[in-house]
Scaffold this active site. Structure first.
Site, PDB file in Angstrom:
ATOM      1  CG  HIS A 247    -100.686  62.963 -22.342  1.00 23.29           C
ATOM      2  ND1 HIS A 247     -98.960  63.710 -21.929  1.00 23.29           N
ATOM      3  CD2 HIS A 247    -100.206  62.341 -22.469  1.00 23.29           C
ATOM      4  CE1 HIS A 247     -97.742  63.440 -22.143  1.00 23.29           C
ATOM      5  NE2 HIS A 247     -98.171  62.323 -21.583  1.00 23.29           N
TER       6      HIS A 247
ATOM      7  CG  HIS B 285     -99.315  58.944 -17.902  1.00 22.48           C
ATOM      8  ND1 HIS B 285     -97.561  59.083 -18.207  1.00 22.48           N
ATOM      9  CD2 HIS B 285     -99.006  59.384 -19.383  1.00 22.48           C
ATOM     10  CE1 HIS B 285     -96.939  59.579 -18.754  1.00 22.48           C
ATOM     11  NE2 HIS B 285     -97.729  59.696 -19.927  1.00 22.48           N
ATOM     12  CD  GLU B 286    -101.517  58.302 -21.741  1.00 26.66           C
ATOM     13  OE1 GLU B 286    -101.420  59.343 -22.358  1.00 26.66           O
ATOM     14  OE2 GLU B 286    -100.846  57.452 -21.566  1.00 26.66           O
TER      15      GLU B 286
END
Length: 268
Positions: A60, A56-57
Site C-alpha cells: 500500500h 501487505h502494508e
C-alpha cells in the site's frame, strides 16, 4: 518525483527479526527438530503471517509513494516495521487472533495515506488493490512446490504447514477484496462513488472487518466460503487433507495429532 530518503527505506530490525524467526521455525519444521512439531508449525505460521502483513502494508505504502504521497516515507511505512502502523490492533493483533480462532486470514487497514496528494481515481484504486494482490503473490509462492509437482521428499509436517499458510493468504486476499467499508475492496471502488455515498458509508468503516468476521461465523456462510477456498486451492494442487492437518498442527495447544503417513496415499 516520487522518492524517499535512504533512511526512510531502510529495512527495520523488527522485520528482520520476524524473518529470522520464520527461517528458524521453517528449519525446525523441516528437520522435525522440535519436541513439539505443532509448536514449530505454530511459530512458522504466526511469524510468516505477520511477515505477510508487513508486506501487505508495504505494498500500500510503496504504491502510494509512486502515486505522489511522500509522507509514507516519513511515517516509517517503507521500513516494513509493524510497529509503525497507525492501527497496530487492527493490523497485527486482530488478524493473529482471527487466525488462531478460525484459521481465517483477514488483514485490516493500517497505513495512513494522504489521499489529497494522489491524483487520479485509478491511482487511488491501485493503492487499495496493492495489499490483496500481495497476498495473492504470497499464496502463489507458498503453493509453488505443489503446482510445480516438487513435493517429493518434502517432510509431511512442512507440507501441511505450507498448505495452511496458503489457505490463510487466499482467505486474506478474497475477504479483503470485498467491497465492504474498512476493507481494501471498498477502497478500490470508493474513488468511483459519489461524494454523497462516500459520506454516508464513512461512519461504518471501523466496523467492516468485524462485520465480515462475524458473518463468517454463520455455519452456512462459513461452509460455502471454505468450499470456495478449497476449490481454488485444489486448482493449485493443494488438497483438503493438506490444509486440515496443517491447521491441526497449528493448534498445538489442543494436543499433537496422530497424523497418518502419506505413504501409499494418493492425493487428488
Amino acid at each position: 518525483m516520487s522518492t524517499a530518503t535512504r533512511g526512510e527505506r531502510r529495512v527495520s530490525p523488527v522485520f528482520l527479526a520476524l524473518v529470522a524467526i520464520m527461517a528458524v521455525s521453517i528449519w525446525a519444521v523441516w528437520t522435525d527438530f522440535s519436541a513439539s512439531p505443532g509448536f514449530a508449525v505454530f511459530l512458522f505460521i504466526v511469524s510468516g503471517w505477520v511477515v505477510s502483513l508487513c508486506l501487505h502494508e508495504y505494498a500500500h505504502a510503496r504504491t502510494a509513494l509512486h502515486g505522489g504521497d511522500l509522507s509514507v516515507g516519513a511515517r516509517g511505512y517503507l521500513t516494513l516495521d509493524p510497529l509503525k502502523y497507525t492501527h497496530a490492533l487492527l493490523s497485527i493483533v486482530l488478524p493473529v487472533i482471527f487466525v488462531i480462532m478460525g484459521g481465517i486470514g483477514l488483514p485490516g487497514g493500517a497505513v495512513f495515506i494522504e489521499r489529497h496528494r494522489i491524483r487520479g481515481r485509478w491511482r487511488h484504486s491501485l493503492i487499495s488493490a496493492a495489499g490483496p494482490l500481495t497476498n495473492v503473490l504470497f499464496a502463489l509462492v507458498v503453493t509453488a512446490p505443489f503446482w510445480l509437482g516438487a513435493m517429493d521428499g518434502v517432510p509431511d509436517h512442512f507440507r501441511y504447514a505450507l498448505a495452511f499458510m496458503a489457505q490463510l493468504q487466499l482467505t486474506a486476499a478474497i475477504l479483503n477484496s470485498l467491497p465492504v467499508p474498512g476493507l481494501d475492496g471498498y477502497g478500490v471502488v470508493e474513488p468511483w462513488l459519489s461524494y454523497k455515498v462516500r459520506r454516508q458509508v464513512e461512519p461504518f468503516a471501523p466496523f467492516g472487518i468485524l462485520a465480515v468476521f462475524g458473518i463468517l461465523w454463520i455455519p452456512e456462510v462459513n461452509i460455502a466460503f471454505f468450499d470456495m477456498i478449497d476449490a481454488v486451492l485444489h486448482g493449485l494442487r493443494v488438497t483438503e487433507w493438506d490444509t486440515y492437518w496443517g491447521q491441526q498442527l497449528f493448534r498445538f495447544w489442543e494436543g499433537t495429532p496422530e497424523i497418518p503417513s502419506l505413504t501409499g496415499i494418493v492425493l487428488d
